[in-house]
Write a protein that holds these residues in place. Structure first.
Motif, PDB file in Angstrom:
ATOM      1  N   ASN A   2       0.465  -1.370  -0.369  1.00  0.00           N
ATOM      2  CA  ASN A   2       0.020  -0.025  -0.054  1.00  0.00           C
ATOM      3  C   ASN A   2       0.712   1.297   0.118  1.00  0.00           C
ATOM      4  N   GLY A   3       1.867   1.043  -0.051  1.00  0.00           N
ATOM      5  CA  GLY A   3       3.362   2.502  -0.730  1.00  0.00           C
ATOM      6  C   GLY A   3       3.688   2.157  -0.696  1.00  0.00           C
ATOM      7  N   ASP A   4       5.112   2.785  -1.775  1.00  0.00           N
ATOM      8  CA  ASP A   4       5.816   2.835  -2.868  1.00  0.00           C
ATOM      9  C   ASP A   4       5.944   1.591  -3.255  1.00  0.00           C
ATOM     10  N   LYS A   5       5.778   0.606  -4.374  1.00  0.00           N
ATOM     11  CA  LYS A   5       5.942  -0.328  -4.612  1.00  0.00           C
ATOM     12  C   LYS A   5       7.710  -0.509  -5.850  1.00  0.00           C
ATOM     13  N   LEU A   6       7.654   0.632  -5.197  1.00  0.00           N
ATOM     14  CA  LEU A   6       9.360   1.072  -6.061  1.00  0.00           C
ATOM     15  C   LEU A   6       9.975   0.316  -7.520  1.00  0.00           C
ATOM     16  N   ASP A   7       8.632   0.217  -7.922  1.00  0.00           N
ATOM     17  CA  ASP A   7       8.005   0.088  -9.538  1.00  0.00           C
ATOM     18  C   ASP A   7       8.687   1.023 -10.723  1.00  0.00           C
ATOM     19  N   GLY A   8       8.702   2.276 -10.226  1.00  0.00           N
ATOM     20  CA  GLY A   8       8.613   3.579 -10.824  1.00  0.00           C
ATOM     21  C   GLY A   8       6.613   3.626 -10.648  1.00  0.00           C
ATOM     22  N   THR A   9       6.041   3.335 -10.503  1.00  0.00           N
ATOM     23  CA  THR A   9       4.986   3.702 -10.195  1.00  0.00           C
ATOM     24  C   THR A   9       4.526   4.512  -8.924  1.00  0.00           C
ATOM     25  N   GLY A  10       5.526   4.521  -8.068  1.00  0.00           N
ATOM     26  CA  GLY A  10       4.778   4.868  -6.771  1.00  0.00           C
ATOM     27  C   GLY A  10       5.708   6.938  -7.118  1.00  0.00           C
ATOM     28  N   ASP A  11       5.409   7.197  -4.944  1.00  0.00           N
ATOM     29  CA  ASP A  11       5.703   8.910  -5.172  1.00  0.00           C
ATOM     30  C   ASP A  11       7.028   8.693  -5.825  1.00  0.00           C
ATOM     31  N   SER A  12       7.933   7.717  -5.489  1.00  0.00           N
ATOM     32  CA  SER A  12       9.398   8.099  -5.680  1.00  0.00           C
ATOM     33  C   SER A  12      10.023   7.987  -6.661  1.00  0.00           C
ATOM     34  N   GLN A  13       8.806   7.357  -7.784  1.00  0.00           N
ATOM     35  CA  GLN A  13       9.012   7.017  -8.860  1.00  0.00           C
ATOM     36  C   GLN A  13      10.518   6.290  -9.747  1.00  0.00           C
ATOM     37  N   GLU A  14      10.628   5.931  -8.684  1.00  0.00           N
ATOM     38  CA  GLU A  14      12.623   4.863  -8.701  1.00  0.00           C
ATOM     39  C   GLU A  14      11.651   3.435  -8.943  1.00  0.00           C
ATOM     40  N   ILE A  15      12.190   2.874  -9.847  1.00  0.00           N
ATOM     41  CA  ILE A  15      12.899   1.395 -10.026  1.00  0.00           C
ATOM     42  C   ILE A  15      13.443   1.055  -9.491  1.00  0.00           C
ATOM     43  N   LEU A  16      13.761   0.170  -8.461  1.00  0.00           N
ATOM     44  CA  LEU A  16      14.717  -0.288  -7.618  1.00  0.00           C
ATOM     45  C   LEU A  16      15.562  -1.037  -8.352  1.00  0.00           C
ATOM     46  N   ASP A  17      16.607  -1.027  -8.382  1.00  0.00           N
ATOM     47  CA  ASP A  17      17.614  -2.377  -8.725  1.00  0.00           C
ATOM     48  C   ASP A  17      17.896  -3.297  -7.172  1.00  0.00           C
ATOM     49  N   LEU A  18      17.483  -4.427  -6.831  1.00  0.00           N
ATOM     50  CA  LEU A  18      17.909  -5.632  -5.484  1.00  0.00           C
ATOM     51  C   LEU A  18      19.109  -5.873  -5.967  1.00  0.00           C
ATOM     52  N   ALA A  19      19.766  -5.585  -6.968  1.00  0.00           N
ATOM     53  CA  ALA A  19      21.382  -6.751  -7.203  1.00  0.00           C
ATOM     54  C   ALA A  19      21.934  -4.883  -7.201  1.00  0.00           C
ATOM     55  N   LYS A  20      21.686  -4.124  -6.834  1.00  0.00           N
ATOM     56  CA  LYS A  20      22.532  -2.629  -6.463  1.00  0.00           C
ATOM     57  C   LYS A  20      22.578  -2.742  -4.421  1.00  0.00           C
ATOM     58  N   ASN A  21      23.168  -2.383  -3.967  1.00  0.00           N
ATOM     59  CA  ASN A  21      23.828  -1.641  -2.265  1.00  0.00           C
ATOM     60  C   ASN A  21      22.444  -1.321  -1.788  1.00  0.00           C
ATOM     61  N   ASN A  22      21.703  -1.201  -1.462  1.00  0.00           N
ATOM     62  CA  ASN A  22      20.372  -0.578  -0.909  1.00  0.00           C
ATOM     63  C   ASN A  22      20.298  -1.049   0.525  1.00  0.00           C
ATOM     64  N   ILE A  23      19.755   0.451   0.967  1.00  0.00           N
ATOM     65  CA  ILE A  23      19.422   0.166   2.886  1.00  0.00           C
ATOM     66  C   ILE A  23      17.435  -0.169   2.764  1.00  0.00           C
ATOM     67  N   TRP A  24      17.816  -0.838   3.860  1.00  0.00           N
ATOM     68  CA  TRP A  24      15.874  -1.390   4.086  1.00  0.00           C
ATOM     69  C   TRP A  24      15.692  -1.168   5.737  1.00  0.00           C
ATOM     70  N   TRP A  25      14.614  -0.611   5.719  1.00  0.00           N
ATOM     71  CA  TRP A  25      14.235  -0.162   6.909  1.00  0.00           C
ATOM     72  C   TRP A  25      13.043  -1.207   7.186  1.00  0.00           C
ATOM     73  N   ILE A  26      12.729  -1.902   8.693  1.00  0.00           N
ATOM     74  CA  ILE A  26      11.355  -1.592   9.499  1.00  0.00           C
ATOM     75  C   ILE A  26      11.101  -1.486  10.749  1.00  0.00           C
ATOM     76  N   ASP A  27      10.359  -0.489  11.238  1.00  0.00           N
ATOM     77  CA  ASP A  27       9.616  -0.339  11.981  1.00  0.00           C
ATOM     78  C   ASP A  27       8.719  -0.715  12.894  1.00  0.00           C
ATOM     79  N   VAL A  28       8.721  -1.084  14.205  1.00  0.00           N
ATOM     80  CA  VAL A  28       7.246  -1.962  14.672  1.00  0.00           C
ATOM     81  C   VAL A  28       7.032  -1.217  15.797  1.00  0.00           C
ATOM     82  N   GLN A  29       5.688  -1.333  16.072  1.00  0.00           N
ATOM     83  CA  GLN A  29       5.202  -0.717  17.418  1.00  0.00           C
ATOM     84  C   GLN A  29       4.809  -1.440  17.812  1.00  0.00           C
ATOM     85  N   TRP A  30       4.423  -2.929  17.348  1.00  0.00           N
ATOM     86  CA  TRP A  30       4.048  -4.006  18.912  1.00  0.00           C
ATOM     87  C   TRP A  30       3.375  -3.540  19.666  1.00  0.00           C
ATOM     88  N   HIS A  31       3.597  -4.044  20.355  1.00  0.00           N
ATOM     89  CA  HIS A  31       2.621  -4.302  21.801  1.00  0.00           C
ATOM     90  C   HIS A  31       1.239  -5.825  21.692  1.00  0.00           C
TER      91      HIS A  31
END
Length: 673
Positions: A305-334
């Motif tokens: 439901n966010g940026d799919k990283l395929d060029g259609t999202g707000d970033s307009q980026e087509i992300l190449d997983l064969a390149k070094n990228n930073i990934w993040w995950i944040d959790v509320q939990w409880h």
């Protein structure tokens, strides 16, 4: 003329200058929930798209408001789809309005409504204006990008506490912090030039088995979750040939039972189903498995439901997983709340998917949020290529300023008055060993954190009463035989005073004193990553030694070529791949005399030798008398075991203190998780 719904004219209407307007529309409707064959209980969904029969473009309108008269009629406030606005299309009378394939209502009439666009618009491009969300809030950003909010909606400023920091500039970072698993072609390989680690499956390895190949690198620390504080993972990942099929590659914050992670499955990054590029919520809880059909809940990229990283999202980026990228995950939990998955594009934080659990399920999203970092790779029967995940660093944060040692429960162990008989020139005399309880319950490893705070001791001559001189040493994970652990009452720590030590562990304290000794440890053990005693992840990971010989005798004895044996006597079996592959045993393989190859239990005999047994109780030795001579070279391999064992040693000067007695007290804080 096309595009007339985007403006009005200064009179006269036919030739006047155009004034940019924001077009909306109102649709009068009838027969709400009474259309023949349609829904009878629909509730208008504000913010959703509805289909209008015969309408242009993609046939949809976006509903942003509704006035329901309560008699089956009313007015919808809508935006047309882009094609309809450009081509000046209008819904026709009596057209069916539907949602999710069900007819809801019918059009009476539609008419245009224009909103003056004298908002704050871009000077260079008037298509760009101030963005106002559904709550009337303006999208305000800093010069370098949007302000960031943590998982609980707090503005990200200074004050976060780093729980784990893993920069793979040196191989010791892996050795000291992770328990790598390498099975049937799996490898975890540190690259001293690239300063990175590759977690992969080598299809050319002599032990490669496509159906069973696995490599994993899981941190020993399970990073403590603070209720109400955002829990944040960040790390780098590069996947070679991400479109290639065959292996399942994962990275994030997870173990075999619980977690949150990214995955590219056996179908490669371009597959549209669960074998492609997804984010995953994992839980080993029975209710979650029953509902999901498995531990893992996959959300495929097509469903993000966010940026799919395929060029259609707000970033307009087509992300190449064969390149070094930073990934993040944040959790509320409880146990509930939200989990966000994302990356960075040109320094800007991008949200790929937000998972919402609250008010949707009757069980927790995972059994815990106190999790390790992990990179893993699993081959399949169709794996034909050496595929890997490469990573340069990872970290975990709790987004509040807190010293987690303040959360710990203080506890203590007081040793007996032990006679110290080892002289200064002798081998060190073991006093006792402390170890976290191995399991919370059957199959569930104890991953609580134990932070030493103080060691104190008193030594005296039991005959003369004089203070005695003592040399004191502690080691982590010495080579040992014959441990017998029992719980220190009221704590999460076990103690063993039996067995024989061959030392060879990591020394973390060595001192000499006379009489009383006190060592305050709060400055030394001042963080959880390097300052807490903790059990090892994944049953300690796989360890191996090169075998230089095995005796042909009534009790087979293995001799290894390294300075110490890396495997231990039988411990609990908790990690699924230990259960399925080794069953808690160790494997001898590679000998040209196949009689010696197989699975065994070992009993440690020295720093470099071990006896082979057929039973876990170590009562039935392997009789290799008829095996013939051991030939060639071989490998001893298995899982190390989960226990982290802290052993205390002492020596004295027996010529001066023939009756030396020593009592040692250890204090620590337990952070349960």
């Amino acid at each position: 003329m096309a595009g007339e719904k985007r403006y009005t004219r200064i009179p006269p209407e036919s030739t006047g200058d155009r004034v940019y307007m924001v077009h909306t529309a109102e649709i009068e409707y009838k027969n709400f929930n009474t259309v023949v064959g349609g829904s009878t209980a629909h509730v208008w969904q504000i913010g959703q798209r509805y289909d209008v029969a015969g309408f242009g473009g993609d046939g949809t309108v976006h509903v942003h408001g509704v006035f329901d008269r309560g008699d089956g009629t009313g007015i919808l406030d809508v935006h047309y789809n882009k094609t309809a606005k450009i081509e000046n299309l209008v819904p026709v009378a009596d057209a069916l309005i539907s949602y999710g394939g069900q007819d809801i209502s019918q059009v009476v009439a539609a008419y245009d409504v224009y909103i003056p666009a004298q908002n704050i618009m871009g000077y260079d491009n008037p298509d760009y204006g101030l963005d106002i969300d559904i709550r009337g809030s303006a999208n305000v950003r800093f010069d370098e990008g949007q302000p960031q909010l943590d998982a609980w909606g707090k503005l990200r400023v200074s004050g976060a506490t780093q729980l784990g920091s893993y920069i793979f500039g040196q191989q010791s970072v892996i050795t000291n912090n992770f328990s790598p698993v390498e099975i049937d072609g799996g490898y975890t390989s540190w690259d001293g030039n690239r300063k990175s680690v590759r977690v992969g499956i080598d299809t050319l390895a002599s032990d490669f088995d496509g159906a069973a190949g696995f490599a994993g690198m899981t941190s020993n620390q399970y990073h403590h979750y603070i209720p109400g504080s955002s829990h944040l993972y960040m790390g780098t990942a590069l996947l070679n040939s991400p479109e290639t099929t065959g292996s399942t590659r994962r990275w994030g914050m997870f173990d075999a039972d619980n977690g949150f992670f990214f995955v590219v499955g056996t179908g490669g990054v371009n597959a549209a189903d669960d074998t492609g590029f997804s984010v995953v919520i994992r839980s080993n809880a029975a209710l979650a498995i029953a509902d999901r059909g498995a531990k893992d809940l996959y959300i495929n990229r097509a469903d993000w439901n966010g940026d799919k990283l395929d060029g259609t999202g707000d970033s307009q980026e087509i992300l190449d997983l064969a390149k070094n990228n930073i990934w993040w995950i944040d959790v509320q939990w409880h146990g509930a709340g939200r989990v966000r998955f994302g990356t960075y594009v040109d320094g800007q934080r991008v949200v790929c998917h937000s998972y919402y659990h609250s008010n949707r399920y009757s069980y927790a999203m995972s059994q815990t949020a106190s999790l390790p970092t992990c990179v893993s790779n699993k081959s399949s029967g169709s794996t034909t290529t050496n595929l890997y995940v490469e990573t340069w660093s990872a970290s975990v944060w709790t987004e509040s300023d807190i010293d987690l040692r303040s959360k710990g429960v203080p506890n203590t162990y007081g040793g007996d008055h032990v006679s110290v008989t080892a002289d200064i020139g002798d081998a060190w005399q073991p006093l006792f060993s402390l170890s976290p309880n191995e399991q919370i319950s059957a199959g569930i490893v104890n991953h609580s954190l134990y932070v030493p705070t103080r060691i104190s001791a008193y030594a005296f001559d039991s005959v003369t009463g004089d203070d005695a001189i003592i040399d004191l040493k502690t080691e982590i994970n010495s080579v040992f035989t014959g441990h017998s652990f029992s719980q220190v009452p009221g704590t999460g720590i076990d103690v063993s005073t039996s067995g024989t030590s061959f030392e060879g562990g990591q020394i973390n304290l060595q001192d000499m004193f006379k009489g009383r000794f006190t060592e305050e440890l709060t400055d030394t053990y001042n963080n959880l990553q390097n300052g807490a005693v903790k059990n090892l992840s994944e049953d300690g990971g796989t360890k191996s030694n090169s075998i230089t010989g095995i005796s042909a005798a009534s009790t087979a004895v293995v001799t290894i070529g390294e300075s110490r044996i890396n495997l231990r006597e039988p411990q609990g079996v908790n990690f699924p791949l230990n259960t399925s592959r080794y069953g808690g045993k160790v494997e001898v393989f590679g000998s040209t005399n196949a009689n010696y190859n197989g699975l065994y239990y070992i009993k440690i005999a020295s720093l470099t030798t071990a006896e082979l047994y057929t039973d876990e109780a170590l009562t039935v030795p392997v009789n290799s008398s008829a095996f013939g001579a051991f030939t060639g070279t071989a490998t001893l391999k298995g899982f190390q075991g989960s226990r982290a064992i802290w052993t205390f040693y002492a020596k004295t000067r027996t010529g001066l203190f023939a009756n030396a007695k020593l009592m040692v007290n250890v204090n620590w804080k337990e952070i349960t998780q």
